[in-house]
Motif scaffolding. Structure first.
Motif, PDB file in Angstrom:
ATOM      1  N   ALA A  27      60.165  15.903 -66.003  1.00  0.00           N
ATOM      2  CA  ALA A  27      59.011  16.283 -65.179  1.00  0.00           C
ATOM      3  C   ALA A  27      58.777  17.789 -65.260  1.00  0.00           C
ATOM      4  O   ALA A  27      57.635  18.249 -65.387  1.00  0.00           O
ATOM      5  N   ALA A  28      59.850  18.580 -65.198  1.00  0.00           N
ATOM      6  CA  ALA A  28      59.721  20.037 -65.308  1.00  0.00           C
ATOM      7  C   ALA A  28      59.168  20.430 -66.668  1.00  0.00           C
ATOM      8  O   ALA A  28      58.304  21.310 -66.777  1.00  0.00           O
ATOM      9  N   LEU A  31      55.424  19.555 -66.814  1.00  0.00           N
ATOM     10  CA  LEU A  31      54.644  20.529 -66.047  1.00  0.00           C
ATOM     11  C   LEU A  31      54.546  21.862 -66.776  1.00  0.00           C
ATOM     12  O   LEU A  31      53.492  22.501 -66.786  1.00  0.00           O
ATOM     13  N   TRP A  34      52.087  21.474 -69.613  1.00  0.00           N
ATOM     14  CA  TRP A  34      50.720  21.442 -69.095  1.00  0.00           C
ATOM     15  C   TRP A  34      50.265  22.848 -68.733  1.00  0.00           C
ATOM     16  O   TRP A  34      49.172  23.267 -69.073  1.00  0.00           O
ATOM     17  N   TRP A  35      51.140  23.579 -68.061  1.00  0.00           N
ATOM     18  CA  TRP A  35      50.795  24.932 -67.652  1.00  0.00           C
ATOM     19  C   TRP A  35      50.608  25.831 -68.866  1.00  0.00           C
ATOM     20  O   TRP A  35      49.667  26.611 -68.934  1.00  0.00           O
TER      21      TRP A  35
END
Length: 103
Positions: A27-28, A31, A34-35
């Protein structure tokens, strides 16, 4: 409880916490990707204006190094997984057990 059942419960505990750490790491990583892929949307400008000289010099932009093998990306997944593994081992040593549900 037999020794075999206790050993299986310890293994399930360690596996469950390791899997939870892996999920948190994935998940990290997602993210972060995506960032990083939409970084232009998060730029905050903090500068002053200075007029360019006349004539305007030519600006060339060269691509930076590839970040596909970045240690940060590997660490985003590996560190939470390792923490989950360690937490499971410590928890199992302290008596935390995950048992199969009764049918």
């Amino acid at each position: 409880m037999t020794t075999q059942h206790a050993r299986g419960a310890r293994r399930r505990t360690v596996f469950a916490t390791t899997a939870l750490g892996l999920l948190c790491g994935l998940a990290a990583w997602l993210l972060f990707e995506w960032w990083a892929s939409d970084i232009d949307g998060f730029v905050v400008y903090d500068a002053s204006y200075e007029p360019l000289p006349d004539p305007v010099p030519e600006v060339t932009i060269e691509p930076g190094p590839s970040t596909t093998d970045s240690p940060l990306r590997i660490g985003l997944v590996a560190v939470p997984t390792a923490i989950g593994l360690i937490a499971g081992c410590v928890g199992a040593a302290w008596g935390l057990r995950l048992h199969k549900a009764a049918d």
